[in-house]
Write an enzyme that holds these catalytic residues in place. Structure first.
Site, PDB file in Angstrom:
ATOM      1  N   HIS A 221       0.809  -1.229   0.000  1.00 39.98           N
ATOM      2  CA  HIS A 221       0.000   0.000   0.000  1.00 39.98           C
ATOM      3  C   HIS A 221       0.839   1.274   0.000  1.00 39.98           C
ATOM      4  O   HIS A 221       0.311   2.354  -0.262  1.00 39.98           O
ATOM      5  CB  HIS A 221      -0.922   0.035   1.229  1.00 39.98           C
ATOM      6  CG  HIS A 221      -2.001  -0.989   1.224  1.00 39.98           C
ATOM      7  ND1 HIS A 221      -2.831  -1.205   0.142  1.00 39.98           N
ATOM      8  CD2 HIS A 221      -2.399  -1.875   2.183  1.00 39.98           C
ATOM      9  CE1 HIS A 221      -3.682  -2.172   0.433  1.00 39.98           C
ATOM     10  NE2 HIS A 221      -3.430  -2.604   1.656  1.00 39.98           N
ATOM     11  N   HIS A 260      -6.493  -7.127  -0.163  1.00 38.12           N
ATOM     12  CA  HIS A 260      -6.615  -5.711  -0.489  1.00 38.12           C
ATOM     13  C   HIS A 260      -5.801  -5.388  -1.743  1.00 38.12           C
ATOM     14  O   HIS A 260      -4.750  -5.982  -1.978  1.00 38.12           O
ATOM     15  CB  HIS A 260      -6.123  -4.849   0.678  1.00 38.12           C
ATOM     16  CG  HIS A 260      -6.815  -5.140   1.970  1.00 38.12           C
ATOM     17  ND1 HIS A 260      -6.195  -5.809   3.012  1.00 38.12           N
ATOM     18  CD2 HIS A 260      -8.077  -4.880   2.382  1.00 38.12           C
ATOM     19  CE1 HIS A 260      -7.054  -5.942   4.013  1.00 38.12           C
ATOM     20  NE2 HIS A 260      -8.199  -5.389   3.660  1.00 38.12           N
ATOM     21  N   ASP A 345      -4.523 -12.457   4.170  1.00 38.91           N
ATOM     22  CA  ASP A 345      -5.717 -11.914   4.795  1.00 38.91           C
ATOM     23  C   ASP A 345      -6.990 -12.214   4.011  1.00 38.91           C
ATOM     24  O   ASP A 345      -8.076 -11.783   4.403  1.00 38.91           O
ATOM     25  CB  ASP A 345      -5.578 -10.405   5.029  1.00 38.91           C
ATOM     26  CG  ASP A 345      -4.941  -9.666   3.879  1.00 38.91           C
ATOM     27  OD1 ASP A 345      -4.678 -10.295   2.831  1.00 38.91           O
ATOM     28  OD2 ASP A 345      -4.680  -8.452   4.019  1.00 38.91           O
TER      29      ASP A 345
END
Length: 442
Positions: A221, A260, A345
């Site tokens: 990120h 993500h 995740d």
């Protein structure tokens, strides 16, 4: 997507043990990058080491069955026999109590590897842990991140020293302690070390070992101008640029299966035709990026592929995604090395998202990507730990990834309870895959 062991790295390359009872203290203060640029005591940006020293890795050593360190470069005999090379960088000082991206993550993985007899102690020359690797140099990091960000983070360390813990991202829960800068450089250096080692091994035979950087803070990120989403430096992006610049591996494929979207990696290479970034992620999850129609720009148009998956997607969706999207994309791109943002995740037990991967899903991905690397780029492949916040599912899934690397049967049946799963939205999954295949002419 987010940290490491009980060592505090200094930029000289020496590693000193941290006290295990290290705790953060003081008030929590949120900072912006404009304030970081004017905050903190002046420090030596190069940390007492030259960039040339940082990238040479002349002091790396390897731990094998008898625990004796070996000077680098690793002996050819060890590289020939190895099936897995890994580095552990747990960043024990980078920690916030009750934060999901905690310093318990990497130790939990290492404990599971030991319990399941997947460490050098049990596997001899098959599994090697590279220790005492150098941090990434500032020049390494600056191939991806702005100098303003790098210097600002370093200056912020004095504030973290005074206050114990600070927040370094204005819009999210990315924190720093006094050790964050040094430990983040060390984690990026672990990835670079594994690239060096896997490349060296690929010159010796047809099946080089796979690399796994068990590192934190995570990286995918972190955008070029700053931190984001628990991430400090873009570890995989730094390694990709390093592979190009230092090894002449022009075409780099990055596969990101974190739940993500890897927006930082995506941003870094959005207009680069030589780096193919492919992300599978949960539709609508943090940070809200990764729309399917974002395919790159300029000369990089077509080398970004985003596959948002509907909530509830699991093993079926990823088997289809690999067979129908990931493998065809790689075969067309013909990479010189494959790097993997390995986020765990997406597991059904993870608290931060809503996909339902199992340990077996991650085993399948590891096995399939390994085979893809063997077919396309002489086996050159390095995994980088990203997310995964349920310590049990994280550690068992990484352990099963190691078993896939070793061509050994999955132990997923010991870890996964089928009763926790529900029916996948197969129609929506098929629609998403067909749409992305059409968009990219696969």
């Amino acid at each position: 997507t987010r940290v490491l062991d009980n060592c505090l790295p200094l930029l000289s390359g020496t590693v000193f043990p941290l006290l295990r009872q290290y705790r953060v203290y003081g008030t929590h203060h949120s900072l912006t990058w404009s304030s970081l640029q004017t905050t903190g005591r002046k420090q030596n940006l190069n940390g007492g080491r030259s960039a040339q020293c940082a990238t040479s890795h002349g002091g790396a050593s390897v731990s094998h069955a008898n625990g004796a360190p070996k000077d680098s470069p690793l002996p050819d005999s060890l590289l020939r026999d190895a099936r897995i090379l890994y580095c552990a960088s747990p960043a024990m000082g980078h920690n916030k109590e009750a934060h999901p991206e905690s310093n318990k993550r990497v130790p939990a993985i290492v404990d599971a590897l030991e319990k399941l007899e997947l460490t050098p102690k049990h596997r001899g020359s098959q599994v090697l842990e590279i220790q005492n690797f150098y941090p990434a140099s500032l020049d390494d990091v600056a191939r991806v991140h702005s100098r303003t960000y790098i210097t600002g983070l370093e200056k912020a360390m004095s504030k973290a020293l005074d206050e114990g813990l600070i927040f370094i991202e204005g819009t999210g829960p990315t924190y720093a302690t006094q050790t964050t800068f040094a430990e983040s450089l060390l984690s990026a250096g672990a990835g670079i070390t594994l690239v060096d080692s896997v490349v060296a091994a690929s010159k010796l035979g047809l099946s080089p070992p796979l690399g796994f950087a068990l590192i934190r803070p995570p990286g995918h990120h972190a955008v070029p101008e700053g931190p984001m989403g628990f991430c400090v430096f873009g570890n995989i992006a730094v390694a990709a640029r390093y592979a190009q610049c230092q090894h002449g591996l022009k075409r780099v494929m990055i596969i990101d299966f974190d739940v993500h979207h890897g927006n930082g990696t995506c941003d870094a290479f959005y207009d680069d035709p030589d780096i193919f970034f492919l992300s599978t992620h949960q539709l609508g999850s943090y940070p809200g990026t990764g729309k399917m129609n974002l395919i790159g720009q300029g000369s990089g148009e077509g080398t970004t592929l985003n596959l948002p998956l509907p909530g509830g997607s699991g093993d079926y969706s990823m088997r289809c995604a690999f067979d129908e999207v990931i493998a065809p994309s790689a075969q067309r791109f013909k990479p010189d090395i494959i790097l993997v943002s390995a986020g765990y995740d997406a597991h059904a037990l993870d608290p931060l998202a809503g996909l339902q991967f199992t340990t077996g899903t991650f085993y399948m991905l590891a096995s399939s990507i390994k085979q893809l690397a063997r077919e396309l780029c002489s086996g050159r492949c390095v995994f980088f730990l990203e997310g995964g916040y349920n310590l049990q599912s994280l550690s068992s899934s990484v352990a099963d990834t190691f078993r896939a690397f070793l061509d050994e049967p999955s132990l997923a049946a010991q870890f996964d309870d089928p009763a926790m799963l529900y029916e996948e939205p197969t129609r929506r999954i098929k629609e998403a895959i067909e749409k992305v295949r059409h968009l990219h002419s696969l």
